[in-house]
Every structure is written in structure tokens, then in C-alpha cells.
Design a protein around this motif. Structure first.
Motif, PDB file in Angstrom:
ATOM      1  N   UNK A 170     -63.381  23.914  22.612  1.00 44.46           N
ATOM      2  CA  UNK A 170     -62.317  23.735  21.631  1.00 44.46           C
ATOM      3  C   UNK A 170     -62.353  24.914  20.663  1.00 44.46           C
ATOM      4  N   UNK A 171     -61.210  25.608  20.528  1.00 39.71           N
ATOM      5  CA  UNK A 171     -61.134  26.758  19.616  1.00 39.71           C
ATOM      6  C   UNK A 171     -60.974  26.305  18.191  1.00 39.71           C
ATOM      7  N   UNK A 184     -73.523  16.674  24.053  1.00 41.12           N
ATOM      8  CA  UNK A 184     -74.096  17.770  23.277  1.00 41.12           C
ATOM      9  C   UNK A 184     -72.956  18.501  22.576  1.00 41.12           C
ATOM     10  N   UNK A 185     -73.019  18.523  21.251  1.00 42.86           N
ATOM     11  CA  UNK A 185     -72.033  19.206  20.433  1.00 42.86           C
ATOM     12  C   UNK A 185     -72.622  20.547  20.024  1.00 42.86           C
ATOM     13  N   UNK A 186     -72.091  21.608  20.590  1.00 45.31           N
ATOM     14  CA  UNK A 186     -72.585  22.961  20.305  1.00 45.31           C
ATOM     15  C   UNK A 186     -71.583  23.661  19.378  1.00 45.31           C
ATOM     16  N   UNK A 187     -71.657  23.294  18.102  1.00 44.98           N
ATOM     17  CA  UNK A 187     -70.708  23.784  17.109  1.00 44.98           C
ATOM     18  C   UNK A 187     -70.862  25.265  16.813  1.00 44.98           C
ATOM     19  N   UNK A 188     -71.996  25.873  17.179  1.00 43.85           N
ATOM     20  CA  UNK A 188     -72.202  27.306  16.906  1.00 43.85           C
ATOM     21  C   UNK A 188     -71.598  28.200  17.989  1.00 43.85           C
ATOM     22  N   UNK A 189     -71.099  27.609  19.069  1.00 42.19           N
ATOM     23  CA  UNK A 189     -70.499  28.405  20.143  1.00 42.19           C
ATOM     24  C   UNK A 189     -69.038  28.660  19.788  1.00 42.19           C
ATOM     25  N   UNK A 190     -68.777  29.895  19.332  1.00 39.34           N
ATOM     26  CA  UNK A 190     -67.410  30.275  18.994  1.00 39.34           C
ATOM     27  C   UNK A 190     -66.773  30.975  20.199  1.00 39.34           C
ATOM     28  N   UNK A 216     -66.906  33.244  25.542  1.00 37.08           N
ATOM     29  CA  UNK A 216     -66.476  34.267  26.510  1.00 37.08           C
ATOM     30  C   UNK A 216     -67.678  34.867  27.238  1.00 37.08           C
ATOM     31  N   UNK A 217     -68.796  35.036  26.546  1.00 35.79           N
ATOM     32  CA  UNK A 217     -69.976  35.656  27.164  1.00 35.79           C
ATOM     33  C   UNK A 217     -70.741  34.684  28.072  1.00 35.79           C
ATOM     34  N   UNK A 218     -70.601  33.366  27.855  1.00 40.12           N
ATOM     35  CA  UNK A 218     -71.350  32.408  28.680  1.00 40.12           C
ATOM     36  C   UNK A 218     -70.460  31.570  29.594  1.00 40.12           C
ATOM     37  N   UNK A 219     -69.144  31.784  29.543  1.00 36.37           N
ATOM     38  CA  UNK A 219     -68.227  30.930  30.315  1.00 36.37           C
ATOM     39  C   UNK A 219     -68.495  30.982  31.814  1.00 36.37           C
ATOM     40  N   UNK A 220     -69.011  32.085  32.311  1.00 32.35           N
ATOM     41  CA  UNK A 220     -69.346  32.172  33.734  1.00 32.35           C
ATOM     42  C   UNK A 220     -70.582  31.364  34.098  1.00 32.35           C
ATOM     43  N   UNK A 221     -71.399  31.018  33.111  1.00 33.16           N
ATOM     44  CA  UNK A 221     -72.623  30.246  33.339  1.00 33.16           C
ATOM     45  C   UNK A 221     -72.421  28.751  33.154  1.00 33.16           C
TER      46      UNK A 221
END
Length: 100
Positions: free
Chosen positions: A99-100, A56-62, A67-72
Motif C-alpha cells: 500500500x502506497x 506482518x505489518x511492515x510500515x517501514x517499507x516505502x 521496488x528493491x525487494x519486489x522481486x523477492x
């Protein structure tokens, strides 16, 4: 961009699903994120209630979103797949890379 390796299963859908369908991904925080799902096997359709390994390529996750979902987002975490407000399936993260 968030890249996931996951196993997914479509449920609650009365028909087989084209691999071109792009459901949103909800990690449990009430927000949905767009992604392109690519099966690792060369298939045309997902059969309901069967499990598939996908990328799954989630290109909209900047960076801010990650940072807001990294714990999930963790190996083994469960997520929901949605079409609009309807839950159409679920998945489990096998591995991930941001990937940044």
C-alpha cells in the motif's frame, strides 16, 4: 507499507517467544526490515519449532524499498527472522499487499 500474511516458526531460541517480540525480516538480499507480527490466533507466546499463521505489518517499507525487494517478495517465498545478527526463525509468505 507492506502487509504480509505468513506462516512462521521460531527456531534456534532456547525459550518460548512473546508475541510482542519484533524480529527483523530478511527476504534473502542481506537487508533486514522491521515489522509488527500479529498471530491470527489469540496466543500470548510462540512455542519454539511450532508453525503459526500471522499477519506482518511492515510500515517501514516505502515505495523505494519495495521496488528493491519486489522481486523477492512472492507468494510462497521463504524469509528469515532475525534478532540482531542471529537468525531466530523462518517464515513463508502466504499472501502480500503493498500500500502506497
Amino acid at each position: 507499507m507492506l502487509l504480509l500474511s505468513a506462516s512462521i516458526s521460531y527456531e534456534n531460541v532456547p525459550f518460548n517467544i512473546s508475541v510482542k517480540m519484533r524480529p527483523s525480516i530478511d527476504f534473502g538480499n542481506g537487508f533486514s526490515y522491521s515489522g509488527i507480527i500479529t498471530p491470527t490466533d489469540k496466543i500470548e507466546m510462540f512455542i519454539m519449532n511450532e508453525w503459526y499463521t500471522v499477519d506482518i505489518n511492515m510500515f517501514t517499507v516505502d515505495e523505494e524499498v519495495f521496488d528493491s525487494i519486489s522481486g523477492l517478495v512472492k507468494k510462497g517465498c521463504i524469509f528469515k527472522m532475525k534478532a540482531g545478527n542471529n537468525e531466530v526463525g523462518r517464515g513463508r509468505v502466504i499472501d502480500f499487499l503493498y500500500i502506497q
